[in-house]
Design a protein around this motif. Sequence first.
Motif, PDB file in Angstrom:
ATOM      1  N   ILE A 411       2.273  27.793  79.841  1.00 54.04           N
ATOM      2  CA  ILE A 411       1.740  29.263  79.725  1.00 54.04           C
ATOM      3  C   ILE A 411       0.351  29.144  79.223  1.00 54.04           C
ATOM      4  CG2 ILE A 411       1.839  31.295  78.480  1.00 54.04           C
ATOM      5  CD1 ILE A 411       4.976  30.551  78.087  1.00 54.04           C
ATOM      6  N   ARG A 412      -0.074  28.336  78.290  1.00 52.29           N
ATOM      7  CA  ARG A 412      -1.404  28.094  77.912  1.00 52.29           C
ATOM      8  C   ARG A 412      -2.340  27.949  79.333  1.00 52.29           C
ATOM      9  NH1 ARG A 412      -3.534  26.952  72.847  1.00 52.29           N
ATOM     10  NH2 ARG A 412      -1.479  26.615  72.215  1.00 52.29           N
ATOM     11  N   SER A 413      -1.942  26.856  79.916  1.00 50.00           N
ATOM     12  CA  SER A 413      -2.782  26.348  81.012  1.00 50.00           C
ATOM     13  C   SER A 413      -3.040  27.653  82.230  1.00 50.00           C
ATOM     14  CB  SER A 413      -2.146  25.065  81.806  1.00 50.00           C
ATOM     15  OG  SER A 413      -1.101  25.345  82.769  1.00 50.00           O
TER      16      SER A 413
ATOM     17  N   HIS B  15       1.657  20.305  63.699  1.00 46.51           N
ATOM     18  CA  HIS B  15       0.176  19.484  63.937  1.00 46.51           C
ATOM     19  C   HIS B  15       0.097  19.145  65.319  1.00 46.51           C
ATOM     20  CE1 HIS B  15       1.094  18.014  59.518  1.00 46.51           C
ATOM     21  NE2 HIS B  15       0.791  19.481  59.694  1.00 46.51           N
ATOM     22  N   TYR B  16      -1.128  19.262  65.791  1.00 46.22           N
ATOM     23  CA  TYR B  16      -1.606  18.870  67.191  1.00 46.22           C
ATOM     24  C   TYR B  16      -2.615  17.555  67.023  1.00 46.22           C
ATOM     25  CZ  TYR B  16      -0.029  23.365  68.746  1.00 46.22           C
ATOM     26  OH  TYR B  16       0.554  24.630  68.749  1.00 46.22           O
ATOM     27  N   GLN B  17      -2.486  16.713  67.859  1.00 44.54           N
ATOM     28  CA  GLN B  17      -3.328  15.526  68.212  1.00 44.54           C
ATOM     29  C   GLN B  17      -4.202  15.688  69.091  1.00 44.54           C
ATOM     30  OE1 GLN B  17      -1.958  13.358  65.798  1.00 44.54           O
ATOM     31  NE2 GLN B  17      -3.955  12.382  65.718  1.00 44.54           N
ATOM     32  N   ARG B  18      -5.612  15.702  68.344  1.00 46.61           N
ATOM     33  CA  ARG B  18      -6.737  16.069  69.223  1.00 46.61           C
ATOM     34  C   ARG B  18      -7.587  14.778  69.366  1.00 46.61           C
ATOM     35  NH1 ARG B  18      -9.715  21.069  67.983  1.00 46.61           N
ATOM     36  NH2 ARG B  18      -8.243  22.275  68.919  1.00 46.61           N
ATOM     37  N   GLY B  19      -7.384  13.688  70.290  1.00 47.29           N
ATOM     38  CA  GLY B  19      -7.843  12.640  70.194  1.00 47.29           C
ATOM     39  C   GLY B  19      -7.599  11.874  68.786  1.00 47.29           C
ATOM     40  N   ARG B  24      -4.009  20.763  62.128  1.00 47.49           N
ATOM     41  CA  ARG B  24      -2.948  21.300  61.203  1.00 47.49           C
ATOM     42  C   ARG B  24      -2.863  22.799  61.528  1.00 47.49           C
ATOM     43  NH1 ARG B  24      -1.130  18.790  56.519  1.00 47.49           N
ATOM     44  NH2 ARG B  24      -1.410  16.272  56.782  1.00 47.49           N
ATOM     45  N   ALA B  25      -2.293  23.248  62.828  1.00 51.58           N
ATOM     46  CA  ALA B  25      -2.314  24.333  63.291  1.00 51.58           C
ATOM     47  C   ALA B  25      -1.395  25.267  62.347  1.00 51.58           C
ATOM     48  CB  ALA B  25      -2.015  24.661  64.765  1.00 51.58           C
ATOM     49  N   LEU B  26      -0.314  24.634  61.911  1.00 49.65           N
ATOM     50  CA  LEU B  26       0.376  25.423  60.859  1.00 49.65           C
ATOM     51  C   LEU B  26       0.692  24.320  59.616  1.00 49.65           C
ATOM     52  CD1 LEU B  26       3.459  27.299  62.460  1.00 49.65           C
ATOM     53  CD2 LEU B  26       1.265  28.179  61.570  1.00 49.65           C
ATOM     54  N   SER B  45      -8.810  34.612  64.873  1.00 51.60           N
ATOM     55  CA  SER B  45      -8.614  33.651  66.120  1.00 51.60           C
ATOM     56  C   SER B  45      -8.598  32.323  65.466  1.00 51.60           C
ATOM     57  CB  SER B  45      -9.497  33.969  66.982  1.00 51.60           C
ATOM     58  OG  SER B  45      -9.388  33.087  68.101  1.00 51.60           O
ATOM     59  N   GLY B  46      -7.467  31.536  66.016  1.00 49.94           N
ATOM     60  CA  GLY B  46      -7.690  30.144  65.676  1.00 49.94           C
ATOM     61  C   GLY B  46      -6.746  29.974  64.243  1.00 49.94           C
ATOM     62  N   SER B  47      -6.119  31.009  63.400  1.00 50.61           N
ATOM     63  CA  SER B  47      -5.592  30.797  62.434  1.00 50.61           C
ATOM     64  C   SER B  47      -4.244  30.234  62.584  1.00 50.61           C
ATOM     65  CB  SER B  47      -5.605  32.163  61.666  1.00 50.61           C
ATOM     66  OG  SER B  47      -4.897  33.246  62.527  1.00 50.61           O
ATOM     67  N   GLY B  48      -3.445  30.075  63.848  1.00 44.37           N
ATOM     68  CA  GLY B  48      -2.156  29.662  63.875  1.00 44.37           C
ATOM     69  C   GLY B  48      -1.159  30.582  64.331  1.00 44.37           C
ATOM     70  N   LYS B  49      -1.590  31.933  64.614  1.00 46.28           N
ATOM     71  CA  LYS B  49      -0.658  33.064  64.980  1.00 46.28           C
ATOM     72  C   LYS B  49       0.260  32.576  66.085  1.00 46.28           C
ATOM     73  CE  LYS B  49      -3.593  36.132  65.779  1.00 46.28           C
ATOM     74  NZ  LYS B  49      -4.715  35.176  65.477  1.00 46.28           N
ATOM     75  N   THR B  50      -0.483  32.160  67.215  1.00 47.28           N
ATOM     76  CA  THR B  50       0.331  31.579  68.466  1.00 47.28           C
ATOM     77  C   THR B  50       1.441  30.677  68.249  1.00 47.28           C
ATOM     78  OG1 THR B  50      -1.459  32.694  69.981  1.00 47.28           O
ATOM     79  CG2 THR B  50       0.131  31.083  71.073  1.00 47.28           C
ATOM     80  N   THR B  51       0.822  29.750  67.324  1.00 49.94           N
ATOM     81  CA  THR B  51       1.533  28.431  67.027  1.00 49.94           C
ATOM     82  C   THR B  51       2.651  28.941  66.462  1.00 49.94           C
ATOM     83  OG1 THR B  51      -0.239  27.211  67.020  1.00 49.94           O
ATOM     84  CG2 THR B  51       1.332  26.155  65.894  1.00 49.94           C
ATOM     85  N   LEU B  52       2.569  29.767  65.486  1.00 51.91           N
ATOM     86  CA  LEU B  52       3.692  30.239  64.640  1.00 51.91           C
ATOM     87  C   LEU B  52       4.727  30.903  65.606  1.00 51.91           C
ATOM     88  CD1 LEU B  52       5.414  30.516  62.131  1.00 51.91           C
ATOM     89  CD2 LEU B  52       3.923  32.483  61.529  1.00 51.91           C
TER      90      LEU B  52
END
Lengths: 415, 225
Positions: A411-413, B15-19, B24-26, B45-52
């Motif tokens: 969905i993101r992509s 958590h997402y691994q970016r490189g 720590r999105a949440l 924006s970027g606070s983790g709403k979508t991730t949650l």
Amino acid sequence: MTYATFAWRNLTRRPVRTTLTAGGVALAVAVAVSLGGFNLGYRNAISGSIEQLGFQVMVMAKGCPYEAATLMLKGGTGLIYLPEDAHEQIRTDPDIAEITPIFIGIAEKQGFALDGSPAASSFAILTGVDTPSFLAMKPWLQLKTGRGYDGGRWFAPGATNEIVMGYEVAEYEQRKVGDTFYATIVPHGSVEPRQHAFTVVGVLERTGSQDDGTVFLPLHVAQQLFARDGELTIIGIKLREFNAIRMREFEGRWLKIPEVQVVSLEQVKGALVSLVGTAQTMVAAVALIAILVAVIGVVNSILMSVHERTGEIGVLKAVGANRAQIFRLVWFETLLICLAGAIPGSLFAAGAARLTDAALRAVLNIGVSQSLVRITPELLGIAILGAVILGLFAGIWPAGRAASLRPVAAIRSGE
Amino acid sequence: MNNQTLITGRNLHRHYQRGSETVRALDGVDIDVRAGESVCILGPSGSGKTTLINLLSALDAPTSGELIIGGRRVDGLAEHELVNIRRGLLGYVFQQFHLIPTLTVAENIALPLLFLGRRVDPADTQRVLEAVGLADRAGHRPNELSGGQMQRVAIGRALMIKPRVLIADEPTGNLDRATGEAIFDLFQTTVSEQGVALVLTTHNLALAERCDRTLTLADGKIVAP
Ligand SMILES: Nc1ncnc2c1ncn2[C@@H]1O[C@H](COP(=O)(O)OP(=O)(O)O)[C@@H](O)[C@H]1O
Ligand SMILES: [Mg+2]
């Protein structure tokens, strides 16, 4: 709504791409069906032509069996002859049901070729036959009746200028019963052509075989005109019981005549079939490449469509589709695109069978009169089924990719 | 309206691994969603709403922490197992609407039933079309609709399966103010009339105030209940 309708809607989204991909499948299927039809039709045509000869075994002068084959079917050139007393000896064989001596010669006729058909060539095939035994071998031969053909008959005993014409040659020469037919013959051992006038005493009904293009005359008359007394071209034989063992026994008994060979028409059939074997292998290779290209086209097109719809597939998963369902959906798309190509492709091949036949005849003059391409419903069924099976295979990869997409990333992509 | 807890999240981490860096999105979120209530998640924006919200809707699994949706443990499940959690329980509405362009409004709304293996009852579709105010647009394609109408279709699609929880990630983010309010009204009517729970994210404080509860996220943590 069903998976099939949903899949179909997805395909209609890119009509050009879908059409091109299906077109590739259609082409491959058309080639494959034509090839299959050629395989079927060619065998059939050869079998038919050979059946029309009326005999299963022939005795001829030693030579190439291929030549023998085409000779029999076309009345080709390069005729070689065997002594007539071979006939006297062989006819005593206890296994023989019917036997007939045949003399074939080529004469030049008046008029000239307008097209390439045998009847239209400037040569006429003159076949000298012994009427009673020849008709016993080919009981289906019928004399034409009706206006201009009434009173048609076979030769009177002792007649020297009577002929019976095959359907096509009579048609082409516009001869009816009572007409005169001129032919020029170069007798054996001479360079001086001699013209002869024959009276047409009968015209045959159409047989669909090489007999349609033949001019028949009494055996001894033919031998005399060509200055080959006591010589024959072939002896046609029907055995009481025809099988491989009987055939071998018969062949063994007559090996002792040094000038002749015994050829079974099964062998001739085999020779003729293998004659086009190489050509068929080549066409099969082309068909295989076409199929391969079509399959790659399908895989590529569906992969592209999966890629474009990454976000959408994520959404489908979000609203409840599981892996198997996404797999099935994309698989359906592959299947539909294959069917959308296979059905018109095979119908096209069926519709164009006459054209294919004409094209094959142009490169492959083997002198059979039946169609060389025979497309049956079974053949079409097999082609479509084959396309479906290939579609199922082609769909595995794209469908697998779609099914394994992670919804969040997808969905993101897609945004 | 009962007080049954439909979603429980404890110490949720994603958590997402970016490189080599771990995002720590949440970062330790506790949340409960009860039947019939509306919960708004606010945050920059970027606070983790979508991730949650992806965790709450079982589209994604937490890196650690405990998550129970509809009485079933979600943490530790693989992606392909999550579908069984969200099916028939959760209705999802996206910021970008995400309608299927080749399907009509009615077909888009009925689409989830195809995957649930349920028969489409035209009366049901009609009822949902009326509920979202699109009864006269059933045969239209998405490209013939306005943004607000598209979001109504998306809401209809989420409602079609009669979900217990409606989850919407910035459902008014792509709409103008008035349209956004109308869509929000539709959500509220749905909550009160059908007793479903609503979890949504927004930037819009005015809309947030109309929810039963508001959580504010910042850097993956809840900063104000
Ligand atoms: N798939 C991902 N890979 C790496 N980082 C991500 C991914 N998804 C989100 N993030 C990061 O996680 C943080 C929270 O993102 P998000 O949940 O989308 O925030 P919001 O919806 O509040 O804008 C952001 O810093 C974002 O860059
Ligand atoms: Mg977001």
